[in-house]
Each structure stands twice: as structure tokens, then as C-alpha cells.
Design an enzyme around this catalytic site. Structure first.
Site, PDB file in Angstrom:
ATOM      1  N   HIS A  13       1.024  -1.219  -0.191  1.00  0.00           N
ATOM      2  CA  HIS A  13       0.162   0.001   0.028  1.00  0.00           C
ATOM      3  C   HIS A  13       0.733   1.261   0.062  1.00  0.00           C
ATOM      4  O   HIS A  13       1.558   1.756   0.838  1.00  0.00           O
ATOM      5  CB  HIS A  13      -0.779  -0.007   1.156  1.00  0.00           C
ATOM      6  N   LYS A  99      -9.620  -0.491  -5.495  1.00  0.00           N
ATOM      7  CA  LYS A  99      -9.319   0.172  -4.066  1.00  0.00           C
ATOM      8  C   LYS A  99     -10.773   0.864  -4.072  1.00  0.00           C
ATOM      9  O   LYS A  99     -11.293   1.783  -4.690  1.00  0.00           O
ATOM     10  CB  LYS A  99      -8.284   1.130  -4.356  1.00  0.00           C
ATOM     11  N   HIS A 136     -10.327   1.043   2.138  1.00  0.00           N
ATOM     12  CA  HIS A 136     -10.166   1.852   3.361  1.00  0.00           C
ATOM     13  C   HIS A 136     -11.181   1.800   4.222  1.00  0.00           C
ATOM     14  O   HIS A 136     -12.368   2.230   3.964  1.00  0.00           O
ATOM     15  CB  HIS A 136     -10.128   3.377   2.834  1.00  0.00           C
ATOM     16  N   HIS A 174      -4.285  -0.710   6.063  1.00  0.00           N
ATOM     17  CA  HIS A 174      -3.807   0.135   7.424  1.00  0.00           C
ATOM     18  C   HIS A 174      -4.915   0.057   8.508  1.00  0.00           C
ATOM     19  O   HIS A 174      -5.290   0.785   9.005  1.00  0.00           O
ATOM     20  CB  HIS A 174      -3.449   1.541   7.033  1.00  0.00           C
ATOM     21  N   ASP A 247       1.530   2.648   3.472  1.00  0.00           N
ATOM     22  CA  ASP A 247       0.760   3.853   3.366  1.00  0.00           C
ATOM     23  C   ASP A 247       1.521   5.028   3.328  1.00  0.00           C
ATOM     24  O   ASP A 247       1.144   5.972   3.956  1.00  0.00           O
ATOM     25  CB  ASP A 247       0.014   3.809   4.592  1.00  0.00           C
TER      26      ASP A 247
HETATM   27  C1  NCD Z   1      -3.536   8.997   2.167  1.00  0.00           C
HETATM   28  C2  NCD Z   1      -3.034   9.964   1.309  1.00  0.00           C
HETATM   29  O1  NCD Z   1      -2.523  11.171   1.589  1.00  0.00           O
HETATM   30  O2  NCD Z   1      -3.427   9.804  -0.073  1.00  0.00           O
HETATM   31  N1  NCD Z   1      -3.286   9.359   3.512  1.00  0.00           N
HETATM   32  C3  NCD Z   1      -3.287   8.823   4.853  1.00  0.00           C
HETATM   33  O3  NCD Z   1      -3.205   9.519   5.668  1.00  0.00           O
HETATM   34  N2  NCD Z   1      -2.946   7.679   5.061  1.00  0.00           N
HETATM   35  C4  NCD Z   1      -4.822   8.363   1.916  1.00  0.00           C
HETATM   36  C5  NCD Z   1      -5.203   7.180   2.702  1.00  0.00           C
HETATM   37  O4  NCD Z   1      -4.602   6.167   2.419  1.00  0.00           O
HETATM   38  O5  NCD Z   1      -6.022   7.252   3.623  1.00  0.00           O
HETATM   39 ZN    ZN Z   2      -3.139   5.020   2.045  1.00  0.00          ZN
END
Ligand code: NCD
Ligand code: ZN
Length: 346
Positions: A13, A99, A136, A174, A247
Site C-alpha cells: 500500500h 481500491k 479503506h 492500514h 501507506d
Molecule cells: C493517504 C493520502 O495522503 O493519500 N493519507 C493517509 O493519511 N493515509 C490516503 C489514505 O490512505 O487514507
Molecule cells: Zn493510503
């Protein structure tokens, strides 16, 4: 143990963005990772197979000389997504997952799904062809407390989707809660969870106690300490269905250090060193390779990478740049808040 060699890891991810930001952050991942599941939340989002092919080509063109890095593309699910386009993009080998962003849940999720009935046809097609859905997992109902949004998503959205679509392979991404860990554990082989590096390190105090720390703010937001400990247990002793998805989500500092700061921690640079530290603390260095390099590939049905990476524990703490310079402004590298003695040496 002071030296450990692993198969080259996969990041299941990752946010690479586009343009100047892509150019700057891609080497940070490609230095250590052989492949990554690339998130499609660009502006505008990567919705069709044709858009994913064009984005893949932009990423491949940005891979620096001497690096081998394969982007594993995803499609951004909208209520207008065409099941036939998804199936064709999967059949060609281009797209490895779709996604699902509940509309409004996070950065660039406005085009996501509001009415889950409208995506039923796509999900059924995905179940039929074995294409995983990356989720998500947060409800967007404004009346739900932000710290409860993941746990409530499981009952209100995830379970109903999975019941309605038997055979759909799902990655709850996540995960940040004990409820997320328990849910994934309670399910069969068609359900997995990714865990980020930063959620193994920070709890909500790190964000809010003694001053607000915007570089620790991400979504899903870090929760209480007992959730962090559940994530550590899952990452190190999860039995194959929890694997790394960093992430890593770069935002320029001026948008993080802001009255309404963006969500995202940038961990591509130091993830492997920090994970070695965490797994050593948990007396689980022998499980690190499964978490970073084997279990994710197995869930997605990929062969593990051929190359290796070696980490060494040094007497002096590892150093990395505090910020990465990008054409879009500096991006702060995640600070674990303690010295890390592990370093990738090869
Ligand atoms: C991610 C992003 O900035 O694209 N931000 C985050 O806080 N993880 C988006 C996401 O995966 O939720
Ligand atoms: Zn993300």
C-alpha cells in the site's frame, strides 16, 4: 543477531503521487522495495484501465537508472466503474486490485463510493475472477467519533459487503485497531490486513500530547496504546494474513503544518530500518521476512521477489534525511522518536 538478509520486500500500500512529487519520492521506495501496490487516489483519480496504464508508464519512466521497481496498479472504485473494464485490466495483468474509498473518508476520496449497492456488479465480477478489493475501512458518518470509525466500518460496511459477495478477496488496509486485527483473524483465507510502519510506533498521544504534531497525523488516525500493541502482535505473529503496506503518503510540509493539515505519514525512506527495530523488540526478527516479503505476495498470488536486502545493526544510530526535497516542496520523513540502529546495507 546483528545482520539479517531478507528477500526483497514488497510494499502492499503506497502513495507515489504524480509529477514532481512522484519523481522525488519514487527512489525512496525503489531503493529497498522491488514492488508496490500503488494507490490510485490522484487528482483526478485513476479509474479506468487506460488511466492505470498511463499512470504505470509515468511511474516506470520515473524509476531512476540502476533501480528495478515494478508498480502494481490499482483502480479507484467509483459508482460508475464498468465491471468489463475492470475485468479486462485484470486479465491483461495490468491491474492487481481495486481500491474502495468510502466517499469523503480520506485524501482525494470525493469520487469514492456513497451507495454500496451501486458497485455490487463490479464486486461480483471481481469475486468471479479473483481480483482483490483493497478497502479503506472507515465510515464517513459525521456523527461517528473519528476514533471509532474503523471498528464501526467492520459491522456497518465490511461484513455486509462480504456477506453479499461470497468469494471476494478483501484486504482491510492500514488497520489501526484491535477490532480490525480480531476481524481479520476471525476470517478465512480470502481476508487479509495490511499494517503500516508508523502504526507500530505511534499511538494517539504521539499526535496530541504536549503539542500537536502534524507529521504524525494520518488516516486512519492512530488509536490508543492497546490497539498499537494488538497491531504489533499481528505483524509479528499474525499467521500469514497480516503484511506490510506502508501507506507512505507524502504531502509537502506547508500542507501538513497548516490550520487544516493533510493526513499522511511519509515512511518510505526509513521503513525497513524501523521495522527491523520493531521486530527485534518483539523478539521476532525471524518473522520480518514473512511480513515484508512473503505473506503479501502469497495473498496476491505473486511469486516472492528473487533479490535480497540486508540489514545490519550498528553501534551508532542510523541517519536519514529529515526531509526529502521535492519540486512540490519539502516532505518530512517520519521520525520514530527513538534511535534506530538497524540500517539497510545492501
Ligand atoms: C493517504 C493520502 O495522503 O493519500 N493519507 C493517509 O493519511 N493515509 C490516503 C489514505 O490512505 O487514507
Ligand atoms: Zn493510503
Amino acid at each position: 543477531m546483528t545482520r539479517i538478509t531478507l528477500r526483497r520486500p514488497d510494499d502492499m500500500h503506497l502513495h507515489l503521487r504524480d509529477g514532481a512529487m512522484l519523481q522525488a519520492v519514487l527512489p525512496e521506495s525503489a531503493r529497498h522495495f522491488a514492488r508496490a501496490i500503488v494507490m490510485p487516489n490522484l487528482v483526478p483519480p485513476v479509474v479506468t484501465g487506460a488511466e492505470a496504464a498511463a499512470y504505470r508508464d509515468r511511474i516506470t519512466a520515473a524509476v531512476p537508472e540502476g533501480f528495478a521497481f515494478e508498480p502494481l496498479m490499482t483502480l479507484y472504485l467509483t459508482e460508475a466503474t464498468d465491471p468489463a473494464d475492470v475485468a479486462a485490466a485484470a486479465a491483461s495483468g495490468l491491474v492487481k486490485a481495486v481500491k474502495l474509498y468510502p466517499a469523503g473518508a480520506t485524501t482525494n476520496s470525493q469520487s469514492g463510493v456513497r451507495d454500496f449497492d451501486k458497485v455490487r456488479g463490479v464486486l461480483e465480477r471481481m469475486a468471479a475472477i479473483g481480483l482483490p478489493l483493497c478497502v479503506h475501512g472507515e465510515v464517513t458518518d459525521p456523527s461517528v467519533d473519528i476514533f471509532d470509525r474503523e471498528a464501526i466500518f467492520i459491522d456497518r460496511v465490511l461484513e455486509p459487503i462480504r456477506r453479499a459477495t461470497p468469494g471476494l478477496r478483501v484486504v482491510m488496509e492500514h488497520i489501526t485497531t484491535k477490532e480490525g486485527v480480531d476481524y481479520v483473524r476471525s476470517q478465512g483465507d480470502d481476508m487479509a490486513g495490511t499494517i503500516t510502519t508508523h502504526h507500530l510506533i505511534i499511538n494517539r498521544n504521539h499526535i496530541l500530547a504536549g503539542g500537536i504534531r502534524p507529521h504524525y497525523y494520518c488516516l486512519p488516525v492512530a488509536k490508543r496504546e492497546h490497539h498499537r500493541l494488538a497491531l504489533r502482535a499481528a505483524a509479528t505473529r499474525g499467521g500469514g494474513r497480516f503484511f506490510l503496506g506502508t501507506d507512505s503518503a507524502p504531502h509537502p510540509d506547508h500542507l501538513k503544518e497548516h490550520a487544516c493539515g493533510c493526513a499522511g505519514c511519509f515512511t518510505a525512506t526509513n521503513t525497513m530500518a524501523i521495522l527491523a527495530h520493531v521486530f527485534e523488540e518483539e523478539a521476532a526478527l525471524d518473522r520480518l521476512e514473512a511480513f515484508t516479503s512473503l505473506d503479501g505476495a502469497a495473498f496476491y498470488g505473486f511469486a516472492p521477489n528473487q533479490g535480497t536486502i540486508t540489514l545490519e545493526k550498528r553501534d551508532t544510530p542510523a541517519r536519514w534525511p529529515e526531509k526529502i526535497d521535492t519540486g512540490a516542496g519539502p516532505v518530512t520523513v517520519f521520525d520514530p522518536g527513538f534511535p534506530v540502529h538497524w540500517e539497510v546495507v545492501d
